[in-house]
Motif scaffolding. Structure first.
Motif, PDB file in Angstrom:
ATOM      1  N   ASN A  23       0.707  -1.147  -0.039  1.00  0.00           N
ATOM      2  CA  ASN A  23      -0.073   0.167   0.088  1.00  0.00           C
ATOM      3  C   ASN A  23       0.940   1.092   0.027  1.00  0.00           C
ATOM      4  OD1 ASN A  23       1.070  -0.076   2.345  1.00  0.00           O
ATOM      5  ND2 ASN A  23      -0.960   0.176   3.559  1.00  0.00           N
ATOM      6  N   ASN A  25       3.013   4.225  -1.519  1.00  0.00           N
ATOM      7  CA  ASN A  25       2.726   5.137  -2.768  1.00  0.00           C
ATOM      8  C   ASN A  25       3.725   6.025  -2.957  1.00  0.00           C
ATOM      9  OD1 ASN A  25       0.580   4.226  -4.280  1.00  0.00           O
ATOM     10  ND2 ASN A  25      -0.836   5.396  -2.801  1.00  0.00           N
ATOM     11  N   GLU A  29       1.056  10.399  -5.771  1.00  0.00           N
ATOM     12  CA  GLU A  29       0.165   9.583  -6.106  1.00  0.00           C
ATOM     13  C   GLU A  29      -0.738   9.384  -4.989  1.00  0.00           C
ATOM     14  OE1 GLU A  29       2.387   6.478  -9.385  1.00  0.00           O
ATOM     15  OE2 GLU A  29       2.240   6.097  -7.296  1.00  0.00           O
ATOM     16  N   HIS A  30      -1.910   8.757  -5.466  1.00  0.00           N
ATOM     17  CA  HIS A  30      -2.955   8.573  -3.979  1.00  0.00           C
ATOM     18  C   HIS A  30      -3.676   7.606  -4.498  1.00  0.00           C
ATOM     19  CE1 HIS A  30      -5.518  11.580  -6.486  1.00  0.00           C
ATOM     20  NE2 HIS A  30      -6.340  10.466  -5.734  1.00  0.00           N
ATOM     21  N   PHE A  31      -4.350   6.809  -3.487  1.00  0.00           N
ATOM     22  CA  PHE A  31      -5.182   5.643  -3.750  1.00  0.00           C
ATOM     23  C   PHE A  31      -6.509   6.309  -4.322  1.00  0.00           C
ATOM     24  CE2 PHE A  31      -2.763   4.439  -0.160  1.00  0.00           C
ATOM     25  CZ  PHE A  31      -2.177   3.409  -0.556  1.00  0.00           C
ATOM     26  N   ALA A 108      -6.427  -0.997   0.977  1.00  0.00           N
ATOM     27  CA  ALA A 108      -6.413  -0.908  -0.483  1.00  0.00           C
ATOM     28  C   ALA A 108      -6.131  -2.326  -1.150  1.00  0.00           C
ATOM     29  CB  ALA A 108      -5.485   0.241  -0.942  1.00  0.00           C
ATOM     30  N   GLN A 111      -3.778  -2.706  -6.760  1.00  0.00           N
ATOM     31  CA  GLN A 111      -3.812  -1.688  -7.610  1.00  0.00           C
ATOM     32  C   GLN A 111      -3.903  -0.442  -6.994  1.00  0.00           C
ATOM     33  OE1 GLN A 111      -6.119  -4.517  -8.561  1.00  0.00           O
ATOM     34  NE2 GLN A 111      -4.671  -5.642  -9.654  1.00  0.00           N
ATOM     35  N   ASN A 112      -3.943  -0.049  -5.864  1.00  0.00           N
ATOM     36  CA  ASN A 112      -4.202   0.910  -5.056  1.00  0.00           C
ATOM     37  C   ASN A 112      -5.485   1.649  -5.194  1.00  0.00           C
ATOM     38  OD1 ASN A 112      -1.542   1.194  -4.291  1.00  0.00           O
ATOM     39  ND2 ASN A 112      -0.620   2.384  -5.723  1.00  0.00           N
ATOM     40  N   ASN A 113      -6.563   0.630  -5.153  1.00  0.00           N
ATOM     41  CA  ASN A 113      -7.961   0.972  -5.148  1.00  0.00           C
ATOM     42  C   ASN A 113      -8.193   0.788  -3.786  1.00  0.00           C
ATOM     43  OD1 ASN A 113      -8.164   1.489  -8.054  1.00  0.00           O
ATOM     44  ND2 ASN A 113      -8.287  -1.071  -8.239  1.00  0.00           N
ATOM     45  N   GLY A 141      -7.524   8.776   0.284  1.00  0.00           N
ATOM     46  CA  GLY A 141      -6.577   8.152  -0.296  1.00  0.00           C
ATOM     47  C   GLY A 141      -5.322   8.910  -0.502  1.00  0.00           C
TER      48      GLY A 141
END
Length: 146
Positions: A23, A25, A29-31, A108, A111-113, A141
């Motif tokens: 998780n 990043n 970037e962010h979730f 998350a 895929q960072n969702n 996120g």
């Protein structure tokens, strides 16, 4: 034997530099949420009016919230994480480190969702400026950026 230990320690150090948690990043970037999150308030006496101000702050910046449950029933609040939700909770004694005003836990996928978030607030520090906006940003996120 000593040379083997030294080589192993060096190898582990190099792996730690290269690998990152699932998780983690980059700061820019962010979730992302696949479904719009619902904000669930599981904190009795939480200043909900400040939450609405914080949500407005993020919506002006393009973030969306599906719904707000300002006084969630205990059946919902007894669940640790709820998919597609940002849960607001009062931090019990010992939950926060010394000096922390709040902490946000994010779940998350690879895929960072975003799956869910839980925000733990120190009840004595809720009047700190921008605190709710800040933690809601993490719940949405976002990571810290310089």
């Amino acid at each position: 034997m000593r040379r083997t230990r030294l080589l192993l320690a060096l190898l582990l150090f190099l792996m730690a530099l290269v690998l990152k948690p699932a998780n983690a990043n980059k700061n820019d970037e962010h979730f992302r949420w696949l479904m719009l999150p619902t904000v669930v308030v599981c904190y009795k006496d939480f200043p909900v009016h400040k939450l609405y101000v914080a949500i407005d702050f993020w919506e002006i910046r393009g973030q969306k919230i599906e719904d707000i449950i300002p006084d969630a029933p205990s059946g919902i609040c007894n669940v640790d994480h709820i998919p597609d939700s940002i849960i607001i909770r009062r931090a019990p004694r010992g939950r926060l480190k010394l000096g922390q005003l709040a902490v946000t836990e994010r779940r998350a996928d690879i895929q960072n969702n975003m799956i869910s978030s839980v925000i733990w607030f120190d009840h004595q520090r809720l009047n700190e400026p921008w605190l709710i906006e800040h933690e809601l940003g993490h719940g949405l996120g976002f990571a810290h950026v310089n």
